[in-house]
Scaffold this motif. Structure first.
Motif, PDB file in Angstrom:
ATOM      1  N   UNK A  89       0.853  -0.943   0.111  1.00 41.24           N
ATOM      2  CA  UNK A  89       0.025  -0.044   0.066  1.00 41.24           C
ATOM      3  C   UNK A  89       1.001   1.133  -0.014  1.00 41.24           C
ATOM      4  N   UNK A  90       2.067   1.136   0.899  1.00 37.13           N
ATOM      5  CA  UNK A  90       2.850   2.541   0.971  1.00 37.13           C
ATOM      6  C   UNK A  90       3.444   2.562  -0.537  1.00 37.13           C
ATOM      7  N   UNK A  91       4.039   1.534  -1.174  1.00 36.76           N
ATOM      8  CA  UNK A  91       4.446   1.868  -2.498  1.00 36.76           C
ATOM      9  C   UNK A  91       3.556   2.098  -3.426  1.00 36.76           C
ATOM     10  N   UNK A  92       2.430   1.519  -3.439  1.00 32.98           N
ATOM     11  CA  UNK A  92       1.397   2.355  -4.359  1.00 32.98           C
ATOM     12  C   UNK A  92       1.186   4.009  -4.143  1.00 32.98           C
ATOM     13  N   UNK A  93       0.914   4.098  -2.871  1.00 30.05           N
ATOM     14  CA  UNK A  93       0.675   5.534  -2.412  1.00 30.05           C
ATOM     15  C   UNK A  93       1.895   6.664  -2.875  1.00 30.05           C
ATOM     16  N   UNK A  94       3.083   6.062  -2.673  1.00 31.63           N
ATOM     17  CA  UNK A  94       4.379   6.810  -3.164  1.00 31.63           C
ATOM     18  C   UNK A  94       4.254   6.931  -4.406  1.00 31.63           C
ATOM     19  N   UNK A  95       3.970   5.992  -5.366  1.00 33.58           N
ATOM     20  CA  UNK A  95       4.067   6.021  -6.768  1.00 33.58           C
ATOM     21  C   UNK A  95       2.920   7.192  -7.155  1.00 33.58           C
ATOM     22  N   UNK A  96       1.822   7.046  -6.565  1.00 28.79           N
ATOM     23  CA  UNK A  96       0.822   8.176  -7.018  1.00 28.79           C
ATOM     24  C   UNK A  96       0.839   9.699  -6.137  1.00 28.79           C
ATOM     25  N   UNK A  97       1.929   9.704  -5.350  1.00 29.94           N
ATOM     26  CA  UNK A  97       2.219  10.813  -4.627  1.00 29.94           C
ATOM     27  C   UNK A  97       0.893  11.115  -3.863  1.00 29.94           C
ATOM     28  N   UNK A  98       0.658  10.261  -3.118  1.00 31.73           N
ATOM     29  CA  UNK A  98      -0.525  10.322  -2.193  1.00 31.73           C
ATOM     30  C   UNK A  98      -0.288   9.925  -0.833  1.00 31.73           C
ATOM     31  N   UNK A  99      -0.501  10.702   0.373  1.00 33.88           N
ATOM     32  CA  UNK A  99       0.064  10.412   1.661  1.00 33.88           C
ATOM     33  C   UNK A  99      -0.857   9.668   2.356  1.00 33.88           C
ATOM     34  N   UNK A 100      -0.302   8.621   2.859  1.00 34.15           N
ATOM     35  CA  UNK A 100      -0.897   7.761   3.797  1.00 34.15           C
ATOM     36  C   UNK A 100      -1.202   8.307   5.391  1.00 34.15           C
ATOM     37  N   UNK A 101      -2.188   8.053   6.114  1.00 33.05           N
ATOM     38  CA  UNK A 101      -2.234   8.203   7.573  1.00 33.05           C
ATOM     39  C   UNK A 101      -0.932   7.873   8.296  1.00 33.05           C
ATOM     40  N   UNK A 102      -0.609   8.393   9.338  1.00 38.45           N
ATOM     41  CA  UNK A 102       0.291   7.964  10.183  1.00 38.45           C
ATOM     42  C   UNK A 102       0.139   6.351  10.677  1.00 38.45           C
ATOM     43  N   UNK A 103       1.058   5.599  10.761  1.00 39.34           N
ATOM     44  CA  UNK A 103       1.023   4.038  10.925  1.00 39.34           C
ATOM     45  C   UNK A 103       0.183   3.795  11.992  1.00 39.34           C
ATOM     46  N   UNK A 104       0.247   4.570  13.135  1.00 38.03           N
ATOM     47  CA  UNK A 104      -0.292   4.350  14.548  1.00 38.03           C
ATOM     48  C   UNK A 104      -2.021   4.693  14.140  1.00 38.03           C
ATOM     49  N   UNK A 105      -2.264   5.628  13.334  1.00 34.60           N
ATOM     50  CA  UNK A 105      -3.852   5.739  12.972  1.00 34.60           C
ATOM     51  C   UNK A 105      -4.453   4.748  12.141  1.00 34.60           C
ATOM     52  N   UNK A 106      -3.521   4.293  11.296  1.00 33.75           N
ATOM     53  CA  UNK A 106      -4.003   3.121  10.554  1.00 33.75           C
ATOM     54  C   UNK A 106      -4.046   1.971  11.048  1.00 33.75           C
TER      55      UNK A 106
END
Length: 278
Positions: free
Chosen positions: A55-72
């Motif tokens: 998921x993190x790799x996909x989000x990075x490729x799309x320049x999309x920030x993910x929530x903080x790991x603890x929130x996720x």
């Protein structure tokens, strides 16, 4: 009892029937977002770290920030605590949010695994091949094609499966314009060639690297086999010593025919299902 459970970033658990997206959410308007699907067993997500990494790799490729790991993780824990002991799929969904700007939308949805997916483990699947229209190596030098990204843009995937159903098949195996096997709309292709257990190379072809397939190939030695990656044509797949669609939710679905040509059954199927817990 199987239940559907929904948690939304900033809101926690909400009724699954509650609207949670703005009408101008770019995930809705343009499929602009990423997701992962995780198998939940006895209330526990299986291979969660591997899915979060993808998921993190996909989000990075799309320049999309993910929530903080603890929130996720908090959202995931809330959903998994409520789904019950039966098997569920856990969808982790991140959209780019409102067209006006602001924070991305993130939600976690736990849903019962459907009967079609479960039955495919026992009956196998009949597939038709369908071209994606470009050469096997076209996506690697073209990052805008989003090779290897698990995006929300699944219209082609679903259209491919509906076409297969209209042809009397259960699913599709995509092939390149130069006739190499790529992947299925929601699964990775794995096959046996003698003493080898193989899959299509993701880096070379731009297919989505399968987490469950990787787990299987990393343990090929438990079957007395070696693991590898290589290109194969549909004719080569028909001639293989067994072939499967491997995915996180459906698990293991043996290929029983390709374009009407019969395959299998393979004696390895039962062992693969036991190894993967399906």
């Amino acid at each position: 009892m199987t239940v559907t459970v929904l948690a939304v970033l900033g809101r926690g658990l909400v009724d699954p029937a509650t609207p949670v997206l703005r009408a101008d959410d770019l995930g809705l308007l343009r499929g602009d977002g990423v997701f992962e699907a995780v198998h939940v067993r006895g209330g526990k997500p299986w291979m969660l770290d591997e899915h979060l990494a993808r998921l993190a790799r996909s989000a990075a490729r799309m320049e999309l920030p993910l929530p903080a790991p603890e929130a996720l993780h908090d959202l995931i824990d809330q959903v998994c605590a409520r789904v019950g002991p039966q098997e569920h799929s856990l969808r982790l969904i991140c959209t780019r949010g409102s067209e006006e700007g602001g924070d991305p939308t993130f939600l976690v949805l736990g849903s019962p695994v459907g009967a079609v997916s479960i039955n495919a483990r026992d009956t196998g699947v009949r597939v038709r091949t369908a071209t994606l229209g470009y050469a096997v190596g076209a996506r690697t030098p073209a990052p805008w094609l989003l090779g290897g990204v698990k995006s929300l843009s699944y219209a082609i995937n679903m259209a491919s499966q509906r076409w297969a159903w209209s042809q009397g098949a259960d699913d599709v195996v995509w092939v390149s314009a130069d006739d190499y096997v790529l992947e299925a709309p929601t699964a990775t292709v794995v096959w046996r060639d003698g003493s080898r257990l193989l899959t299509v190379p993701s880096a070379e072809t731009g297919i989505l690297a399968g987490t469950t397939a990787r787990h299987l190939l990393d343990r090929a030695g438990e079957f007395g086999l070696t693991a590898g990656e290589e290109l194969i044509t549909p004719a080569g797949l028909v001639a293989a010593d067994g072939a499967w669609l491997i995915s996180s939710i459906r698990g293991v679905a043996e290929l029983r025919s390709i374009d009407g040509q019969p395959l299998g059954p393979s004696p390895l199927t039962a062992d693969i299902r036991r190894l993967l817990g399906f």
